[in-house]
Design a protein around this motif. Structure first.
Motif, PDB file in Angstrom:
ATOM      1  N   PRO A 302     -13.670  18.783 -17.229  1.00  0.00           N
ATOM      2  CA  PRO A 302     -14.159  17.645 -17.447  1.00  0.00           C
ATOM      3  C   PRO A 302     -15.219  16.923 -16.756  1.00  0.00           C
ATOM      4  O   PRO A 302     -15.192  17.170 -15.430  1.00  0.00           O
ATOM      5  CB  PRO A 302     -12.903  16.638 -17.675  1.00  0.00           C
ATOM      6  N   SER A 303     -16.001  15.821 -17.337  1.00  0.00           N
ATOM      7  CA  SER A 303     -16.823  15.108 -16.322  1.00  0.00           C
ATOM      8  C   SER A 303     -16.241  13.993 -15.706  1.00  0.00           C
ATOM      9  O   SER A 303     -16.851  13.008 -15.157  1.00  0.00           O
ATOM     10  CB  SER A 303     -18.254  14.811 -17.251  1.00  0.00           C
ATOM     11  N   GLU A 304     -15.142  13.533 -16.200  1.00  0.00           N
ATOM     12  CA  GLU A 304     -14.207  12.421 -15.701  1.00  0.00           C
ATOM     13  C   GLU A 304     -13.083  12.698 -14.984  1.00  0.00           C
ATOM     14  O   GLU A 304     -12.390  13.784 -15.761  1.00  0.00           O
ATOM     15  CB  GLU A 304     -14.026  11.317 -16.739  1.00  0.00           C
ATOM     16  N   VAL A 305     -12.320  12.127 -14.147  1.00  0.00           N
ATOM     17  CA  VAL A 305     -10.983  12.587 -13.676  1.00  0.00           C
ATOM     18  C   VAL A 305     -10.329  11.328 -13.722  1.00  0.00           C
ATOM     19  O   VAL A 305     -10.770   9.955 -13.464  1.00  0.00           O
ATOM     20  CB  VAL A 305     -11.077  13.080 -12.214  1.00  0.00           C
ATOM     21  N   GLU A 306      -8.838  11.118 -13.533  1.00  0.00           N
ATOM     22  CA  GLU A 306      -8.120   9.994 -13.049  1.00  0.00           C
ATOM     23  C   GLU A 306      -7.467  10.048 -11.893  1.00  0.00           C
ATOM     24  O   GLU A 306      -7.044  10.978 -11.210  1.00  0.00           O
ATOM     25  CB  GLU A 306      -6.814  10.279 -14.235  1.00  0.00           C
ATOM     26  N   VAL A 307      -7.831   8.855 -11.371  1.00  0.00           N
ATOM     27  CA  VAL A 307      -7.607   8.786  -9.867  1.00  0.00           C
ATOM     28  C   VAL A 307      -6.443   7.841  -9.803  1.00  0.00           C
ATOM     29  O   VAL A 307      -6.590   6.460 -10.381  1.00  0.00           O
ATOM     30  CB  VAL A 307      -8.649   8.225  -9.055  1.00  0.00           C
ATOM     31  N   VAL A 308      -5.413   7.930  -9.112  1.00  0.00           N
ATOM     32  CA  VAL A 308      -4.237   7.107  -8.775  1.00  0.00           C
ATOM     33  C   VAL A 308      -4.005   6.568  -7.430  1.00  0.00           C
ATOM     34  O   VAL A 308      -3.947   7.747  -6.703  1.00  0.00           O
ATOM     35  CB  VAL A 308      -2.945   7.439  -9.418  1.00  0.00           C
ATOM     36  N   VAL A 309      -4.166   5.454  -7.026  1.00  0.00           N
ATOM     37  CA  VAL A 309      -4.082   5.038  -5.705  1.00  0.00           C
ATOM     38  C   VAL A 309      -2.658   4.197  -5.610  1.00  0.00           C
ATOM     39  O   VAL A 309      -2.429   3.085  -6.211  1.00  0.00           O
ATOM     40  CB  VAL A 309      -5.089   4.038  -5.408  1.00  0.00           C
ATOM     41  N   ARG A 310      -1.644   4.819  -5.006  1.00  0.00           N
ATOM     42  CA  ARG A 310      -0.445   4.354  -4.596  1.00  0.00           C
ATOM     43  C   ARG A 310      -0.343   3.197  -3.560  1.00  0.00           C
ATOM     44  O   ARG A 310      -0.796   3.891  -2.553  1.00  0.00           O
ATOM     45  CB  ARG A 310       0.685   5.224  -4.927  1.00  0.00           C
ATOM     46  N   LEU A 311       0.167   2.222  -3.651  1.00  0.00           N
ATOM     47  CA  LEU A 311       0.304   1.139  -2.545  1.00  0.00           C
ATOM     48  C   LEU A 311       1.868   0.940  -2.513  1.00  0.00           C
ATOM     49  O   LEU A 311       2.572   0.871  -2.986  1.00  0.00           O
ATOM     50  CB  LEU A 311      -0.336  -0.031  -2.907  1.00  0.00           C
ATOM     51  N   LYS A 312       1.882   0.664  -1.368  1.00  0.00           N
ATOM     52  CA  LYS A 312       3.627  -0.420  -0.988  1.00  0.00           C
ATOM     53  C   LYS A 312       3.371  -1.362   0.195  1.00  0.00           C
ATOM     54  O   LYS A 312       2.082  -1.301   0.739  1.00  0.00           O
ATOM     55  CB  LYS A 312       4.539   0.931  -0.254  1.00  0.00           C
ATOM     56  N   GLU A 313       4.349  -2.325   0.032  1.00  0.00           N
ATOM     57  CA  GLU A 313       4.194  -3.148   0.981  1.00  0.00           C
ATOM     58  C   GLU A 313       4.610  -2.975   2.328  1.00  0.00           C
ATOM     59  O   GLU A 313       5.417  -2.089   2.548  1.00  0.00           O
ATOM     60  CB  GLU A 313       5.261  -4.348   0.423  1.00  0.00           C
ATOM     61  N   LYS A 314       3.908  -3.617   3.246  1.00  0.00           N
ATOM     62  CA  LYS A 314       4.025  -3.014   4.777  1.00  0.00           C
ATOM     63  C   LYS A 314       5.635  -3.497   5.077  1.00  0.00           C
ATOM     64  O   LYS A 314       5.808  -4.719   4.880  1.00  0.00           O
ATOM     65  CB  LYS A 314       3.061  -3.678   5.600  1.00  0.00           C
ATOM     66  N   ILE A 315       6.273  -2.757   5.883  1.00  0.00           N
ATOM     67  CA  ILE A 315       7.351  -3.456   6.699  1.00  0.00           C
ATOM     68  C   ILE A 315       6.932  -3.620   8.100  1.00  0.00           C
ATOM     69  O   ILE A 315       6.559  -2.619   8.819  1.00  0.00           O
ATOM     70  CB  ILE A 315       8.463  -2.378   6.554  1.00  0.00           C
ATOM     71  N   LEU A 347      12.174 -10.635  13.924  1.00  0.00           N
ATOM     72  CA  LEU A 347      12.497 -10.397  12.471  1.00  0.00           C
ATOM     73  C   LEU A 347      11.828  -9.263  11.795  1.00  0.00           C
ATOM     74  O   LEU A 347      10.663  -8.901  12.253  1.00  0.00           O
ATOM     75  CB  LEU A 347      12.076 -11.527  11.649  1.00  0.00           C
ATOM     76  N   GLY A 348      12.413  -8.505  10.937  1.00  0.00           N
ATOM     77  CA  GLY A 348      11.745  -7.326  10.227  1.00  0.00           C
ATOM     78  C   GLY A 348      11.845  -7.461   8.724  1.00  0.00           C
ATOM     79  O   GLY A 348      12.810  -8.022   8.390  1.00  0.00           O
ATOM     80  N   GLY A 349      10.897  -6.671   7.994  1.00  0.00           N
ATOM     81  CA  GLY A 349      11.130  -6.840   6.741  1.00  0.00           C
ATOM     82  C   GLY A 349       9.736  -6.715   5.785  1.00  0.00           C
ATOM     83  O   GLY A 349       8.922  -6.329   6.717  1.00  0.00           O
ATOM     84  N   PRO A 350       9.676  -6.923   4.399  1.00  0.00           N
ATOM     85  CA  PRO A 350       8.404  -6.845   3.671  1.00  0.00           C
ATOM     86  C   PRO A 350       7.562  -8.068   4.377  1.00  0.00           C
ATOM     87  O   PRO A 350       7.811  -8.884   4.723  1.00  0.00           O
ATOM     88  CB  PRO A 350       8.949  -7.168   2.728  1.00  0.00           C
ATOM     89  N   GLY A 387      15.896 -11.639   2.831  1.00  0.00           N
ATOM     90  CA  GLY A 387      14.801 -10.728   2.565  1.00  0.00           C
ATOM     91  C   GLY A 387      14.542 -10.182   3.839  1.00  0.00           C
ATOM     92  O   GLY A 387      13.794  -9.014   4.092  1.00  0.00           O
ATOM     93  N   ALA A 388      14.630 -11.033   5.080  1.00  0.00           N
ATOM     94  CA  ALA A 388      14.240 -10.727   6.297  1.00  0.00           C
ATOM     95  C   ALA A 388      15.536 -10.240   7.000  1.00  0.00           C
ATOM     96  O   ALA A 388      16.705 -10.300   6.634  1.00  0.00           O
ATOM     97  CB  ALA A 388      13.928 -11.899   7.159  1.00  0.00           C
ATOM     98  N   GLU A 389      15.289  -9.258   8.014  1.00  0.00           N
ATOM     99  CA  GLU A 389      16.372  -8.658   8.592  1.00  0.00           C
ATOM    100  C   GLU A 389      16.056  -9.112  10.417  1.00  0.00           C
ATOM    101  O   GLU A 389      15.071  -9.163  11.006  1.00  0.00           O
ATOM    102  CB  GLU A 389      16.029  -7.039   8.891  1.00  0.00           C
TER     103      GLU A 389
END
Length: 403
Positions: A302-315, A347-350, A387-389
């Motif tokens: 194909p002349s096109e591709v599907e790109v998936v960028v996965r993110l997560k929240e920083k700890i 403190l630690g957490g998202p 939510g915090a540790e």
């Protein structure tokens, strides 16, 4: 006397006449009048060039030879030189299109010899017209394994000018050249004759049709192929509270084709730019593969591709300085001294939770229930937002002096 002489003279005159007649008969018998035929006498067309001046042209081929029948005395016929015989077809008197029945003159006959009948020919004359016709090539090139055929090119032009009888030119719907090859592993270049076709695919040809140019050069590039990984072109950074976990591309590889010197320098192929600046969630996007001069994507890739960028929240971890340590269950009538009066909590957490926490939203305290007089080390405790540790309190204990 005279009567007798007169009678003898008449008889002598009659005898002379009879003798003369007999002499002619004898001569005729020795040199009689006969008929002869000659085949394949060449025909010369005259004044055909004047047709073009009048924008006229012949439609059908004219005879190049004719058969003739001549008559004459034997001695005259014997003088005929076949090499000197020539048919002459003069077109000078024709001024407009139509069908004409013309006589062919025969040159080179000796005196005393005549044609029994002049040969004749029926000719068709038409207007001389011209038009431009597009070349539609019939190209069928089968490449060898590991190679790819590119689009052909035509030089010097992809159209031809055809000139000829109007009735024939009207039949022409397209021009074509034909090239069929298999197992090809390099660029091919051929000079091919241009053919004229009607709308039913039949060839239209005549000596009175001219084609300009008569030949065109067909070039068909054939280049090697190469499988390359696709490299997504990611720019920008997600929101400060997020980080990229992975970047996936589907399909991961494509097959490309082009000049060998270019392919040898390529170890991957990029996509168009995907900007993830400030992103806070996964991104899925269809991207075109970047174009490179001299390189194409080889089917079925194909002349096109599907790109998936996965993110997560920083700890993350964050330290807060709390100046106000609260004392609970303080004894009555007691004087309390607390040292130190501030602590650092970790403190630690998202990141989205931790970065929003203000020191005022954290409750730090020591519990003085049932504490006797004197100096004590008390554990510092803290209530923190959901939510915090709580990672650490520094110092973990404070000195309490009860008097």
């Amino acid at each position: 006397m005279r009567s007798k002489l007169s009678r003898n003279f008449a008889l002598k005159l009659i005898s002379v006449i009879i003798a003369i007649i007999l002499w002619f008969i004898a001569i005729r018998e020795q040199n009689p009048e006969v008929t002869r035929t000659y085949d394949n006498i060449p025909v010369k067309i005259e004044n055909e060039d004047k047709f073009k001046e009048r924008r006229l042209t012949l439609v059908d081929d004219l005879p190049t030879e004719v058969n003739i029948s001549i008559k004459g005395r034997v001695r005259d016929l014997d003088k005929v030189d076949v090499e000197q015989l020539q048919g002459i077809l003069d077109l000078s008197q024709i001024n407009e299109p139509g069908e004409y029945r013309l006589l062919i003159d025969i040159k080179g006959l000796p005196s005393g010899v005549t044609l029994r009948r002049k040969p004749e020919v029926v000719i068709k004359v038409d207007n001389l017209v011209n038009k431009d016709v597009t070349i539609t090539p019939d190209i069928d090139i089968k490449e060898a394994t590991g190679y790819l055929v590119f689009s052909h090119s035509i030089k010097p032009t992809n159209t031809v000018e055809v000139t000829g009888p109007e009735s024939l030119i009207k039949r022409i719907s397209r021009a074509t050249v034909s090239l069929k090859l298999s197992g090809v592993s390099s660029t091919v270049e051929y000079s091919l004759p241009v053919l004229l076709m009607d709308d039913k695919g039949r060839t239209v040809e005549s000596k009175y049709i001219s084609i300009n140019p008569k030949y065109v050069t067909i070039t068909v590039p054939v280049y090697p192929t190469k499988v390359l990984p696709v490299k997504p072109n990611i720019v920008g950074a997600p929101n400060e509270n997020y980080e990229v976990v992975s970047v996936d591309v589907y399909p991961q590889e494509v097959t490309v084709s082009g000049e060998k010197s270019i392919l040898e320098k390529m170890d991957s192929i990029s996509t168009q730019i995907l900007d993830i600046e400030g992103a806070t969630a996964d991104i899925t996007q269809t991207l075109k593969i970047q174009k490179y001069e001299g390189i194409i994507i080889a089917p079925p890739s194909p002349s096109e591709v599907e790109v998936v960028v996965r993110l997560k929240e920083k700890i993350i971890r964050r330290s807060l300085l709390v100046d106000n340590i609260e004392m609970v269950n303080v004894p009555e009538n007691g004087e309390i001294e607390l040292e130190p009066t501030s602590v650092e909590i970790v403190l630690g957490g998202p990141a989205t939770i931790i970065n929003r926490i203000d020191p005022s939203s954290v409750r730090v305290y020591v519990d003085l229930a049932s504490i006797p007089q004197g100096e004590h080390s008390m554990k510092v405790m803290a209530d923190i937002p959901p939510g915090a540790e709580l990672i650490e309190i520094k110092p973990a204990e404070v000195r309490v002096n009860v008097r």
